[in-house]
Write an enzyme that holds these catalytic residues in place. Structure first.
Site, PDB file in Angstrom:
ATOM      1  N   GLY A   1     -11.912  -3.183   5.666  1.00 11.97           N
ATOM      2  CA  GLY A   1     -10.476  -3.102   5.425  1.00 11.97           C
ATOM      3  C   GLY A   1      -9.760  -2.135   6.359  1.00 11.97           C
TER       4      GLY A   1
ATOM      5  N   LYS B   1       3.640   4.377  18.148  1.00 12.47           N
ATOM      6  CA  LYS B   1       3.649   5.783  17.731  1.00 12.47           C
ATOM      7  C   LYS B   1       3.899   6.708  18.917  1.00 12.47           C
ATOM      8  CE  LYS B   1       0.354   4.681  14.049  1.00 12.47           C
ATOM      9  NZ  LYS B   1      -1.096   4.512  13.813  1.00 12.47           N
TER      10      LYS B   1
ATOM     11  N   GLY C   1       0.138   8.957  10.001  1.00  7.20           N
ATOM     12  CA  GLY C   1      -0.028   8.992   8.547  1.00  7.20           C
ATOM     13  C   GLY C   1       0.392  10.290   7.908  1.00  7.20           C
TER      14      GLY C   1
ATOM     15  N   THR D   1       0.817  -1.213   0.000  1.00  9.40           N
ATOM     16  CA  THR D   1       0.000   0.000   0.000  1.00  9.40           C
ATOM     17  C   THR D   1       0.856   1.270   0.000  1.00  9.40           C
ATOM     18  OG1 THR D   1      -1.589  -1.227   1.317  1.00  9.40           O
ATOM     19  CG2 THR D   1      -1.911   1.142   1.185  1.00  9.40           C
ATOM     20  N   VAL D   2       1.747   1.395   0.977  1.00  8.21           N
ATOM     21  CA  VAL D   2       2.512   2.634   1.132  1.00  8.21           C
ATOM     22  C   VAL D   2       3.588   2.759   0.057  1.00  8.21           C
ATOM     23  CG1 VAL D   2       3.970   4.001   2.677  1.00  8.21           C
ATOM     24  CG2 VAL D   2       2.055   2.672   3.609  1.00  8.21           C
TER      25      VAL D   2
ATOM     26  N   GLY E   1      -3.859   5.071   5.125  1.00  4.95           N
ATOM     27  CA  GLY E   1      -4.257   5.124   3.726  1.00  4.95           C
ATOM     28  C   GLY E   1      -3.039   5.315   2.843  1.00  4.95           C
TER      29      GLY E   1
ATOM     30  N   ILE F   1      -0.414  13.403   8.617  1.00  4.54           N
ATOM     31  CA  ILE F   1      -0.270  14.607   9.450  1.00  4.54           C
ATOM     32  C   ILE F   1       1.206  14.836   9.739  1.00  4.54           C
ATOM     33  CG2 ILE F   1      -0.923  15.685  11.630  1.00  4.54           C
ATOM     34  CD1 ILE F   1      -3.153  13.516  11.861  1.00  4.54           C
TER      35      ILE F   1
ATOM     36  N   GLU G   1      -7.018  -5.151  10.486  1.00  7.38           N
ATOM     37  CA  GLU G   1      -6.388  -6.365   9.974  1.00  7.38           C
ATOM     38  C   GLU G   1      -7.200  -7.586  10.419  1.00  7.38           C
ATOM     39  OE1 GLU G   1      -3.567  -6.070   8.173  1.00  7.38           O
ATOM     40  OE2 GLU G   1      -3.589  -3.910   8.482  1.00  7.38           O
TER      41      GLU G   1
END
Lengths: 438, 438
Positions: A190, A208, A137, A18-19, A305, A139, A193
């Protein structure tokens, strides 16, 4: 397009999930904008991915399945690690840093648990290990803590830093649904997980928070000292009672520095509805930071995302391109904000924190029950701020108590005595209350 | 304290008012923290201020009343301009840049109205003109736009960027008070100047918006093209009607880029209560930014005050110290985010924007009034989304209409026809509605 004043920056991407794929795409989509801002072109010259899809890497000169081949490619200046997991990610990053290449990673677990060694390697090799995308993400919270608020002594931060958990709590509250029910929906959508443990048990948030606390206070990275509690015990009733008392329940990562004593803890938390943070809903993330000069500032947006996370990865690439173009011969900014972590700080065990508490106690509906409970609290030196007792719906009723500030160890003692009362059924649901600066 | 790896940065402060003195104090208060983060000490070596108070500058080696003497002091590496106003601030900054000194300013009016010349001078002399404190006080929004979100095409931003105006609207809404009444209180509390024009007429917000739009889109600075409308015509009734329709009224700075057409406008605005931005109250500022990769992110906090603004000034100093320590021989980041402003963009006149509109119309309570009004709107091609008509309290009643999206020029025509109806009294109160991304 304007002319470029610097040599193109050559980037390799390890991991095309994804990333990683989001990053590859974003560098293409916004190439003109990035060039306008940096004067540089960013070229992806090598991609390594477990299962190679030729269509995805059509524009990339070199591609393969071996991340170490990418690291060893002399054409690659900057290595982007978007594989996730501990190995081979750790070895790939370490090798790249040792070869004098800058590394950008989205891997919060790796930074929180093995960052000390990796940052030391980066320093020894005069390169940068960047990780804006690892926290919240898209931010730019790492940049805010490390640069924007660098003039401040930061005294606390509190963040909604797991979108899945926030989605679940928001949905439980909005539609009075049970945890398991909403979790199943989050998995279907989605957001969560198949193994939701990392999200709902707070491990992802703890990674984090460990990173943010390090930057905010100069605390050495030590994931094991971060207290972690999940949201699976929260019920729709808790959310309703909290609401009646003027609060929302959020899964927060909280870090506080008092003198040289730090608190670093992830748990469900009651926060006043007057707080803006209480109104951050759905999958969004938000971090509230308290500095001694600036006061309270808050940063909010999508915490996950492909595109949002790629936005942060590419911001790190742009920082490197700009630094390179400035003629710098060493990284301008200490990667964790402080040149050296502060060795004088200690992290308090959870028993030693002080907090207000929300307690939900299931009791037999008999005369004198409340007196017994309040007496247990009183014996432990704990005062009561508010009580809700609801009309009986069955043999048992819920009593909800909001305590004054108490030491967690004292509260634990009181809870043990209350739970041993014969009129009390099962475990007490205890949720900490945060008194945030604003 | 850890050992310093770089030569102290020597700073001169011109203007020792709220922000200037706040900066001097903050550099003292947080000296240890700053040194831990930068490896550098920051020394204030010269202060110039109109009326010299020896107590305030006791720790500073040189002080006087002449800012040009400060600029010419060979000991000063970095000039901080916190005098405000156009002159001598403009000449002081220009002279300092020409002498190859970096300049940091909190002067939004100067940047918005004369920035092009000053930035050109800075570029020609290979130095930086920094201005984080000029927009939204302590919130690091310039850094977020220029660096944190640099990977994005930014399509819009919307900000509450004048704390006084937000305080007034918040208070009018919370306690149903009239504008003039709350303004007088804001002046008594020191939030609003004796001449409140800059705040309540939106000029201050327009300065800040002009700067942000430039960084977000690459738009050349052109303050004259920023549409500016104040909040003095908003009534408590408007706030109540908006609330009934699901909206809050905020004084927003809005910048939008559609292809090569930009909108840059400050005006009272209805925003949905589901927006987090709608819940930013009191003197706080907030900026919502929409990027094509990151989506919506929002930045909020104190937009004014000595300490909060000084936090941003000192963050700029720290950036300079870190860049210097990196061995850079030119500024790493284009001051307005883009290497060159985009010459292909145009700013739309307000008549050419499209928006939904809130209209409050005072009418005689007679049969057929509504038909006449809707027919005027229909003639201009404007559809109605919602209507509120309140019970009669006197001879006249208020009709509140929410329109669908329309061209402002068309709406103006409709308003002219409606105002000419004999059943309509006085001017129509028209407030634009923003459809923000989230």
């Amino acid at each position: 397009m304007i002319s470029n004043s610097c040599i193109p920056l050559k980037v390799g991407i390890c991991g095309l999930g994804t990333v990683g794929f989001g990053t590859l795409q974003l560098l293409k989509t916004n190439a003109e904008e990035i060039s306008r801002r940096t004067g540089c072109e960013i070229h992806v010259v090598h991609v390594a991915t477990r299962t190679l899809d030729q269509k995805k890497v059509a524009s990339v000169p070199a591609s393969g399945t071996d991340p170490f081949a990418l690291v060893n490619d002399p054409d690659v200046d900057v290595v982007i690690e978007t594989m996730g997991g501990f190995e081979p990610a750790f070895s790939v990053i370490k090798k790249a840093l040792e070869k004098g290449k800058h590394v950008i990673t989205a891997n919060k677990a790796l930074i929180a648990e093995h960052g000390n060694e990796l940052f030391a390697t980066a320093r020894a090799n005069n390169v940068t290990l960047s990780f804006e995308s690892a926290v919240a993400g898209g931010i730019p919270i790492i940049k805010a803590l490390r640069e924007g608020l660098a003039a401040n002594k930061i005294s606390s931060l509190a963040g909604i830093i797991n979108g899945t958990g926030n989605f679940i709590l928001t949905e439980m509250g909005a539609n009075k649904r049970q945890f398991d029910d909403v979790l199943a929906e989050a998995q279907a959508l989605g957001y969560a997980e198949a193994d939701p443990k990392f999200d709902v048990e707070g491990i992802d948030a703890a990674h984090k928070l460990t990173i943010m606390a390090s930057i905010a206070f100069g605390l050495p990275l030590d994931f094991n000292k971060t207290y972690t509690e999940g949201i699976s015990k929260i019920t729709p009733e808790d959310i309703i009672y909290a609401d009646e008392l003027g609060y929302k329940i959020k899964h927060l990562g909280i870090a506080v520095l008092n003198g040289t004593q730090a608190e670093v803890r992830v748990h469900p938390t009651l926060i006043s509805k007057s707080q803006l943070l209480a109104h951050v809903n759905g999958v969004d993330n938000a971090v509230l930071v308290e500095g001694n000069a600036v006061g309270s500032t808050m940063y909010t947006g999508p915490g996950a995302g492909a595109d949002a996370t790629a936005s942060a990865v590419v911001a790190d690439i742009i920082d490197l391109a700009r630094t390179k173009a400035s003629g710098a011969d060493r990284p301008p900014i200490a990667m964790l904000g402080y040149l050296e972590p502060r060795s004088d700080l200690t992290v308090l065990p959870i028993e030693d924190i002080r907090s207000e508490y929300y307690l939900r106690i299931l009791v037999d509906d008999k005369l004198g029950v409340m007196a017994k409970i309040t007496s247990c609290l009183q014996d432990a030196g704990i005062s009561i701020e508010a009580v809700i007792q609801k009309e009986r719906v069955s043999q048992t009723v819920s009593i909800v108590i909001l305590t004054d500030t108490a030491l967690e160890a004292d509260l634990n003692k009181a809870l043990t005595s209350i739970e041993s009362l014969d009129v009390v059924s099962g475990k007490i649901n205890r949720i900490r209350v945060a008194s945030l600066a604003k």
